[in-house]
Write a protein that holds these residues in place. Structure first.
Motif, PDB file in Angstrom:
ATOM      1  N   LEU A  19      42.965  37.588  44.112  1.00  0.00           N
ATOM      2  CA  LEU A  19      44.279  37.056  44.473  1.00  0.00           C
ATOM      3  C   LEU A  19      44.204  35.628  45.001  1.00  0.00           C
ATOM      4  O   LEU A  19      45.056  34.797  44.691  1.00  0.00           O
ATOM      5  N   ARG A  20      43.169  35.331  45.770  1.00  0.00           N
ATOM      6  CA  ARG A  20      43.057  34.021  46.397  1.00  0.00           C
ATOM      7  C   ARG A  20      42.508  32.952  45.456  1.00  0.00           C
ATOM      8  O   ARG A  20      43.003  31.827  45.424  1.00  0.00           O
ATOM      9  N   PHE A  21      41.476  33.289  44.683  1.00  0.00           N
ATOM     10  CA  PHE A  21      40.783  32.262  43.921  1.00  0.00           C
ATOM     11  C   PHE A  21      41.108  32.249  42.432  1.00  0.00           C
ATOM     12  O   PHE A  21      41.066  31.202  41.805  1.00  0.00           O
ATOM     13  N   SER A  22      41.421  33.390  41.843  1.00  0.00           N
ATOM     14  CA  SER A  22      41.774  33.402  40.418  1.00  0.00           C
ATOM     15  C   SER A  22      43.236  33.035  40.220  1.00  0.00           C
ATOM     16  O   SER A  22      43.638  32.641  39.143  1.00  0.00           O
ATOM     17  N   LYS A  23      44.038  33.179  41.264  1.00  0.00           N
ATOM     18  CA  LYS A  23      45.447  32.797  41.259  1.00  0.00           C
ATOM     19  C   LYS A  23      46.205  33.345  40.055  1.00  0.00           C
ATOM     20  O   LYS A  23      46.532  32.623  39.117  1.00  0.00           O
ATOM     21  N   PRO A  24      46.509  34.639  40.067  1.00  0.00           N
ATOM     22  CA  PRO A  24      47.218  35.265  38.934  1.00  0.00           C
ATOM     23  C   PRO A  24      48.531  34.563  38.606  1.00  0.00           C
ATOM     24  O   PRO A  24      49.211  34.032  39.472  1.00  0.00           O
ATOM     25  N   SER A  25      48.864  34.586  37.320  1.00  0.00           N
ATOM     26  CA  SER A  25      50.079  33.926  36.829  1.00  0.00           C
ATOM     27  C   SER A  25      51.359  34.686  37.148  1.00  0.00           C
ATOM     28  O   SER A  25      52.438  34.132  37.047  1.00  0.00           O
ATOM     29  N   VAL A  26      51.247  35.971  37.476  1.00  0.00           N
ATOM     30  CA  VAL A  26      52.417  36.774  37.849  1.00  0.00           C
ATOM     31  C   VAL A  26      52.254  37.189  39.310  1.00  0.00           C
ATOM     32  O   VAL A  26      51.139  37.249  39.821  1.00  0.00           O
ATOM     33  N   THR A  67      33.444  41.178  36.212  1.00  0.00           N
ATOM     34  CA  THR A  67      32.858  39.842  36.201  1.00  0.00           C
ATOM     35  C   THR A  67      33.912  38.797  36.565  1.00  0.00           C
ATOM     36  O   THR A  67      35.118  39.020  36.385  1.00  0.00           O
ATOM     37  N   LYS A  68      33.466  37.661  37.042  1.00  0.00           N
ATOM     38  CA  LYS A  68      34.356  36.553  37.395  1.00  0.00           C
ATOM     39  C   LYS A  68      35.140  36.103  36.159  1.00  0.00           C
ATOM     40  O   LYS A  68      36.329  35.803  36.242  1.00  0.00           O
ATOM     41  N   GLU A  69      34.481  36.082  34.999  1.00  0.00           N
ATOM     42  CA  GLU A  69      35.154  35.677  33.760  1.00  0.00           C
ATOM     43  C   GLU A  69      36.288  36.633  33.402  1.00  0.00           C
ATOM     44  O   GLU A  69      37.357  36.203  32.971  1.00  0.00           O
ATOM     45  N   ALA A  70      36.069  37.925  33.598  1.00  0.00           N
ATOM     46  CA  ALA A  70      37.125  38.903  33.326  1.00  0.00           C
ATOM     47  C   ALA A  70      38.282  38.727  34.307  1.00  0.00           C
ATOM     48  O   ALA A  70      39.453  38.777  33.915  1.00  0.00           O
ATOM     49  N   LEU A  71      37.969  38.517  35.586  1.00  0.00           N
ATOM     50  CA  LEU A  71      39.028  38.294  36.577  1.00  0.00           C
ATOM     51  C   LEU A  71      39.854  37.068  36.215  1.00  0.00           C
ATOM     52  O   LEU A  71      41.091  37.094  36.295  1.00  0.00           O
ATOM     53  N   ASP A  72      39.179  35.992  35.833  1.00  0.00           N
ATOM     54  CA  ASP A  72      39.900  34.770  35.472  1.00  0.00           C
ATOM     55  C   ASP A  72      40.772  34.981  34.237  1.00  0.00           C
ATOM     56  O   ASP A  72      41.890  34.477  34.168  1.00  0.00           O
ATOM     57  N   LEU A  73      40.273  35.759  33.263  1.00  0.00           N
ATOM     58  CA  LEU A  73      41.073  36.042  32.080  1.00  0.00           C
ATOM     59  C   LEU A  73      42.318  36.843  32.458  1.00  0.00           C
ATOM     60  O   LEU A  73      43.424  36.532  32.001  1.00  0.00           O
ATOM     61  N   PHE A  74      42.161  37.871  33.293  1.00  0.00           N
ATOM     62  CA  PHE A  74      43.321  38.645  33.741  1.00  0.00           C
ATOM     63  C   PHE A  74      44.339  37.744  34.433  1.00  0.00           C
ATOM     64  O   PHE A  74      45.542  37.892  34.252  1.00  0.00           O
ATOM     65  N   LEU A 128      37.634  43.430  49.208  1.00  0.00           N
ATOM     66  CA  LEU A 128      37.117  42.057  49.116  1.00  0.00           C
ATOM     67  C   LEU A 128      37.290  41.498  47.710  1.00  0.00           C
ATOM     68  O   LEU A 128      37.696  40.335  47.539  1.00  0.00           O
ATOM     69  N   LEU A 129      36.973  42.300  46.691  1.00  0.00           N
ATOM     70  CA  LEU A 129      37.121  41.852  45.314  1.00  0.00           C
ATOM     71  C   LEU A 129      38.584  41.548  44.997  1.00  0.00           C
ATOM     72  O   LEU A 129      38.888  40.532  44.374  1.00  0.00           O
ATOM     73  N   ALA A 130      39.490  42.404  45.436  1.00  0.00           N
ATOM     74  CA  ALA A 130      40.918  42.165  45.202  1.00  0.00           C
ATOM     75  C   ALA A 130      41.374  40.892  45.907  1.00  0.00           C
ATOM     76  O   ALA A 130      42.112  40.085  45.337  1.00  0.00           O
ATOM     77  N   GLY A 131      40.915  40.695  47.139  1.00  0.00           N
ATOM     78  CA  GLY A 131      41.258  39.479  47.869  1.00  0.00           C
ATOM     79  C   GLY A 131      40.725  38.235  47.179  1.00  0.00           C
ATOM     80  O   GLY A 131      41.407  37.210  47.093  1.00  0.00           O
ATOM     81  N   PHE A 132      39.508  38.325  46.669  1.00  0.00           N
ATOM     82  CA  PHE A 132      38.901  37.221  45.932  1.00  0.00           C
ATOM     83  C   PHE A 132      39.751  36.901  44.704  1.00  0.00           C
ATOM     84  O   PHE A 132      40.067  35.747  44.439  1.00  0.00           O
TER      85      PHE A 132
END
Length: 130
Positions: free
Chosen positions: A105-112, A68-75, A99-103
């Motif tokens: 990396l691009r939009f959730s912007k991981p902290s590491v 889910t988008k919420e899980a991606l954002d939490l990660f 595509l999901l990985a690209g999404f």
């Protein structure tokens, strides 16, 4: 690749360790990873960070994985143990997962620092590089 040691198993994934600094997360078939399961995963990783494991490989080669988008954002944004986690590699081979990985990396912007790869060997080489 060296032998992977099972650290913890959940309904939705297995966590393995490799050598003294690498965590491998292998997602199980046909799952939906939501925010609750993401919270369980983050909590399970904290003791490994404290033991010196600092790199993570998310083995997302399973084309039936849904996050889910919420899980991606939490990660991407959680802060628990991030001062101990240095890099995150995502291994994807299926076009939908790419595509999901690209999404992520691009939009959730991981902290590491995070990057996707099409092979485990390339992911591990990047994690171990300076």
């Amino acid at each position: 690749m060296k032998e992977q040691n099972l650290y913890k198993s959940f309904r939705f994934l297995d966590i393995f360790t490799l050598s003294d600094d690498l965590i491998i997360i292998k997602y199980n078939n046909q799952i939906l990873l939501d925010i609750e399961e993401a919270q369980h995963l983050i909590k399970a990783l904290l003791p490994l960070y404290e033991l010196g494991f600092k790199h993570i490989v998310s083995d997302a080669q399973n084309p039936q994985l849904n996050i889910t988008k919420e899980a991606l954002d939490l990660f991407a944004k959680h802060t628990d143990g991030l001062d101990l986690n240095i890099k995150h590699a995502i291994v994807v081979i299926h076009p939908a997962m790419r595509l999901l990985a690209g999404f992520y990396l691009r939009f959730s912007k991981p902290s590491v620092p995070s990057k996707s790869f099409n092979s485990m060997d390339h992911a591990i080489a990047w994690l171990r590089s300076k």
